[in-house]
Structure formats: C-alpha cells, structure tokens
Scaffold this motif. Structure first.
Motif, PDB file in Angstrom:
ATOM      1  N   ASP A  17      58.674 -34.614  40.461  1.00 17.93           N
ATOM      2  CA  ASP A  17      60.069 -34.264  40.197  1.00 17.93           C
ATOM      3  C   ASP A  17      60.776 -35.347  39.400  1.00 17.93           C
ATOM      4  O   ASP A  17      61.607 -35.056  38.540  1.00 17.93           O
ATOM      5  N   ILE A  20      59.675 -34.920  35.799  1.00 16.95           N
ATOM      6  CA  ILE A  20      60.338 -33.757  35.213  1.00 16.95           C
ATOM      7  C   ILE A  20      61.790 -34.090  34.891  1.00 16.95           C
ATOM      8  O   ILE A  20      62.315 -33.684  33.845  1.00 16.95           O
ATOM      9  N   LYS A  24      63.648 -33.870  31.264  1.00 13.67           N
ATOM     10  CA  LYS A  24      64.926 -33.186  31.051  1.00 13.67           C
ATOM     11  C   LYS A  24      65.947 -34.125  30.419  1.00 13.67           C
ATOM     12  O   LYS A  24      66.748 -33.702  29.584  1.00 13.67           O
ATOM     13  N   THR A  32      57.721 -27.593  33.126  1.00 14.28           N
ATOM     14  CA  THR A  32      57.918 -27.442  34.570  1.00 14.28           C
ATOM     15  C   THR A  32      56.968 -28.375  35.335  1.00 14.28           C
ATOM     16  O   THR A  32      56.008 -28.911  34.763  1.00 14.28           O
ATOM     17  N   GLU A  34      54.871 -27.428  37.527  1.00 20.67           N
ATOM     18  CA  GLU A  34      53.559 -26.786  37.567  1.00 20.67           C
ATOM     19  C   GLU A  34      52.771 -27.036  36.285  1.00 20.67           C
ATOM     20  O   GLU A  34      51.556 -27.218  36.326  1.00 20.67           O
TER      21      GLU A  34
END
Length: 102
Positions: A17, A20, A24, A32, A34
């Motif tokens: 996370d 990610i 972003k 993502t 995944e």
C-alpha cells in the motif's frame, strides 16, 4: 495465486500500500496493488520458491519496483497474448480495419 503467495501478500500489505501511494503521488493512478504483486510474483520471483523468500527480501523487492517496470511488463504480456483484438466486437473491428477493397 497459490495460498502461500496470498498469505505473503496479506502479511506485507502495508508495504504494498505504501508503494501504491508513492505511485499515486507521481500520478500513476492506474497501477493497483494486485498488479504490483503480480509483477513481483511473475517477473521477479518466477524462479524462486515462496518458502525460501525472506521477508526483508520480499519487501525490498516491492520497494524497488518502478512504474516503468510494471508498464513494460504489462506491455510485453499484452503483446505475447494470443488475440490482440479479443475485446473488440465485429463492428469495432470493421471500423478499425476499414472497408475491404477489391
């Protein structure tokens, strides 16, 4: 995905996370968790056994991945797929390819 990979995914989910969130921040919103995990499993660890991976190695691998790594991996996967136009219906293919000239 095997059960071992799923358990490992959940175990290091905070690191994933975090990566990610970094993507972003640099406006790579389409990547993502995944996809990042699939890249690591299928590209980085494809010749390694899950039970031999150390936790620090897994996290270091996740943190070392760049957006361009994932984009390149996805492009190669797409180009190696059997049918590039499988998502298009007949009308869309006709528009794309134009009328048949005789």
């Amino acid at each position: 995905m095997s059960m071992q990979y799923e358990q490992l995914f959940e175990k290091i989910r905070p690191a994933i996370d975090s990566k990610i969130a970094e993507f972003k921040y640099f406006h790579y919103d389409a990547i993502t968790a995944e996809e990042l995990w699939r890249y690591c499993v299928e590209k980085k660890w494809r010749k390694k056994k899950v039970d031999q991976l150390r936790l620090y190695e897994v996290i270091a691998t996740v943190f070392s991945v760049s957006p361009s790594d994932i984009v390149s991996f996805n492009q190669v996967e797409f180009l190696q797929s059997d049918n590039w136009f499988e998502e298009l219906n007949t009308e869309e293919l006709q528009l794309l390819l134009g009328p048949v000239k005789t």
